[in-house]
Design an enzyme around this catalytic site. Structure first.
Site, short mmCIF file in Angstrom:
data_model
loop_
_atom_site.label_atom_id
_atom_site.label_comp_id
_atom_site.label_asym_id
_atom_site.label_seq_id
_atom_site.Cartn_x
_atom_site.Cartn_y
_atom_site.Cartn_z
N HIS A 65 0.87 -1.18 0.00
CA HIS A 65 0.00 0.00 0.00
C HIS A 65 0.91 1.23 0.00
O HIS A 65 1.65 1.45 0.96
CB HIS A 65 -0.90 0.00 1.24
CG HIS A 65 -1.80 -1.20 1.31
ND1 HIS A 65 -3.04 -1.25 0.72
CD2 HIS A 65 -1.62 -2.44 1.87
CE1 HIS A 65 -3.60 -2.44 0.92
NE2 HIS A 65 -2.76 -3.18 1.61
N LEU A 66 0.85 2.00 -1.08
CA LEU A 66 1.74 3.17 -1.19
C LEU A 66 1.03 4.48 -0.83
O LEU A 66 1.67 5.52 -0.78
CB LEU A 66 2.36 3.25 -2.59
CG LEU A 66 3.26 2.05 -2.98
CD1 LEU A 66 3.88 2.29 -4.36
CD2 LEU A 66 4.35 1.81 -1.94
N ASN A 97 -6.52 0.74 -2.75
CA ASN A 97 -7.29 1.50 -1.75
C ASN A 97 -6.67 2.86 -1.43
O ASN A 97 -6.41 3.20 -0.28
CB ASN A 97 -7.51 0.68 -0.48
CG ASN A 97 -6.23 0.33 0.23
OD1 ASN A 97 -5.15 0.35 -0.37
ND2 ASN A 97 -6.33 0.01 1.51
N ASP A 155 -8.47 -5.28 -2.01
CA ASP A 155 -7.80 -5.54 -0.74
C ASP A 155 -8.03 -4.45 0.30
O ASP A 155 -8.02 -3.26 0.00
CB ASP A 155 -6.30 -5.70 -0.92
CG ASP A 155 -5.64 -6.03 0.40
OD1 ASP A 155 -5.96 -7.08 0.96
OD2 ASP A 155 -4.85 -5.21 0.91
N HIS A 182 -8.88 -10.55 -0.39
CA HIS A 182 -8.81 -10.27 1.06
C HIS A 182 -9.93 -11.08 1.70
O HIS A 182 -11.11 -10.75 1.55
CB HIS A 182 -8.98 -8.76 1.29
CG HIS A 182 -9.11 -8.37 2.73
ND1 HIS A 182 -8.11 -7.71 3.41
CD2 HIS A 182 -10.11 -8.56 3.63
CE1 HIS A 182 -8.50 -7.50 4.67
NE2 HIS A 182 -9.71 -8.00 4.82
N ASN A 281 -4.83 -6.56 9.82
CA ASN A 281 -5.95 -7.37 9.34
C ASN A 281 -5.49 -8.19 8.14
O ASN A 281 -5.17 -7.62 7.10
CB ASN A 281 -7.11 -6.44 8.94
CG ASN A 281 -8.34 -7.21 8.50
OD1 ASN A 281 -8.34 -8.45 8.51
ND2 ASN A 281 -9.37 -6.50 8.09
N ASP A 308 2.56 -6.79 2.47
CA ASP A 308 1.36 -6.03 2.87
C ASP A 308 1.79 -4.72 3.55
O ASP A 308 1.18 -4.28 4.53
CB ASP A 308 0.45 -6.86 3.78
CG ASP A 308 -0.94 -6.24 3.95
OD1 ASP A 308 -1.22 -5.19 3.30
OD2 ASP A 308 -1.74 -6.78 4.74
N HIS A 312 1.40 3.87 8.23
CA HIS A 312 0.45 4.73 8.95
C HIS A 312 1.20 5.73 9.81
O HIS A 312 2.24 5.42 10.39
CB HIS A 312 -0.46 3.90 9.86
CG HIS A 312 -1.54 3.17 9.13
ND1 HIS A 312 -2.52 3.81 8.42
CD2 HIS A 312 -1.77 1.84 8.99
CE1 HIS A 312 -3.33 2.90 7.87
NE2 HIS A 312 -2.90 1.70 8.19
ZN LIG Z 1 -5.89 -7.32 2.98
#
Ligand SMILES: [Zn+2]
Length: 451
Positions: A65-66, A97, A155, A182, A281, A308, A312
């Site tokens: 996730h970038l 996302n 995802d 997911h 998660n 993954d 944050h």
């Molecule tokens: Zn996921």
């Protein structure tokens, strides 16, 4: 373009069945030749001595996730790709996302343009399956492939409607793409903050059962068998899911799966020390699940390792409200109701790009797997999933190469991460082995020898 000769290293190229001492010559962005160490050198090549190191096809992460577009306080494409290169990755698959969601060709093109400007690791766009990740209306899958998407996934959010997923699988199959899943039945996970068990009880936070994952895996593998479409189970975390994957393969399902370094390294007890930096998660599972994941890495059930990577900021992790309760040496915290609620409200996920290889190498140092199997899991198999040119050092292949010093001792120091975020449960961990040089298209994009 320049030529580089990597001399004296152990070349490990599982796709070509190669594992031995060779010189690797890169020229014009391609693998030019693989020769016995010490062979005649073209005059224009710059020679890099990599004795004691492994020379492997560039590592590929099928799940990151970038946060770009949308969340520059957490990560940008630039910082994320630099973190990837520092971790030894030459390509990373960026999940959809973002904000806006990557459900349209314009966003895909934005991501690819930003990546081009970064001159670092490559970005492989993952398209959303449904518009806005809403779970109802399919994106225009063909248009997304045309724009550069190589994989489909919602995802972060499961696709609850089986009819919607079924239609997506048929369309993705027609386009030759896999759908990454997911796996979470939200009627069973109930916003659980930690694995349902002793630790969640002790801390007083809500529990997330393992059946929330495996029940959804069961449904989706039935759909995969029915459609004949390739599916990929993201971040598998439980023994029950692994058993279902094995069974589905016996029934002809085209299913691959990935595991994260945090799920095979840590169990649920890590939350007692690391607080929300051990909250993700699916959650960290029981000791028995960790043992099952390690067995599945060894027996080949698990195809690949994915970080993954989920950066944050401290605010999203509720650090101000819960941070003081946790940390090495803090003992066994009990949380009051307000703090437990803050814990549950904290964002899920950990950064992983700069620790994944070091953690994965422990599998080799512990003799669970051999080096070629590690490279298959971190390069060959993700390349196949994403239908990339990488994953091989054959002559003419793209010159994406990672140089690994398998014996370099180092300590995880989040303050030194190139990622914008620091949310890791591995701070201070001593590891053996890391990437020292990352080469993309024949150009050095990370040089750890200067550190
Ligand atoms: Zn996921």
């Amino acid at each position: 373009m320049s030529s580089i000769r990597l001399t004296g290293g152990r070349v490990i190229d599982p796709a070509g069945g190669i594992d031995g001492k060779y010189d690797l010559l890169l020229r014009d962005g391609q693998v030019y030749a693989l020769k016995p160490t010490g062979a005649q050198n073209p005059a224009d090549a710059s020679v890099i001595d990599v004795r004691g190191c492994w020379v492997v096809p560039g590592l590929i992460d099928p799940h990151v996730h970038l946060r770009d577009p949308g969340f520059p306080e957490k990560e940008t494409i630039l910082t994320g790709l630099r973190a990837a290169a520092a971790g030894g990755f030459t390509s990373v698959a960026a999940m959809a996302n973002t904000s806006p969601v990557n459900d349209n060709p314009a966003t895909t093109r934005y991501m690819l343009t930003r990546a081009e400007e970064a001159h670092s690791a490559r970005l492989v766009p993952v398209s959303a399956v449904t518009k806005g990740l809403g779970g109802r209306e399919l994106v225009d899958l063909a248009a997304m492939v045309e724009a550069g998407a190589r994989l489909f996934s919602d995802d972060g959010i499961p696709i609850d409607d089986a009819m919607v997923l079924s239609r997506a699988l048929d369309e993705a199959k027609r386009l030759g793409c896999a759908v990454s899943l997911h796996e979470e039945d939200r009627a069973l996970s109930c916003h659980g903050a930690l694995n349902a068990g002793e630790v969640s009880k002790h801390l007083g936070v809500s529990g997330y059962t393992d059946s929330a994952e495996s029940e959804r895996v069961r449904r989706d593998l039935a759909l995969a068998i029915g459609s004949g479409a390739p599916v990929h189970v993201a971040h598998v975390s439980t023994q029950a899911s692994l058993d279902l994957i094995r069974a589905a393969r016996r029934h002809g399902a085209q299913v691959t799966c990935e595991v994260t370094p945090h799920h095979f390294t840590l169990d649920e007890s890590a939350a007692m020390v690391w607080g929300t930096n051990a909250k993700m998660n699916p959650p960290l599972r029981s000791h028995a699940d960790v043992e099952a994941l390690l067995a599945a890495i060894r027996d080949g059930t698990i195809d690949m390792i994915a970080t993954d990577h989920a950066p944050h900021d401290p605010n999203s992790k509720q650090m101000e409200r819960v941070g003081a309760f946790f940390g090495p040496g803090h003992g066994s915290p009990h949380l009051d109701t307000g703090t437990a609620e803050a814990f549950a409200a904290a964002a899920n996920g950990v950064v992983g790009l700069e620790t994944a290889l070091g953690l994965a190498l422990q599998l080799v140092h512990r003799s669970l797997i051999d080096p070629p199997r590690l490279i298959a899991m971190m390069s060959v198999n993700p390349a196949a999933l994403l239908r990339l040119q990488g994953g091989t050092l054959a002559e003419g292949a793209v010159a994406d190469v990672t140089i690994i010093d398998p014996n370099l001792d180092w300590t995880v120091a989040p303050e030194k991460f190139l990622s914008k975020s620091r949310n890791t449960p591995f701070a201070g961990m001593r590891l053996k082995g890391r990437a020292v040089l990352t080469i993309v298209g024949g150009e050095i994009v990370y040089d750890g020898r200067k550190n």
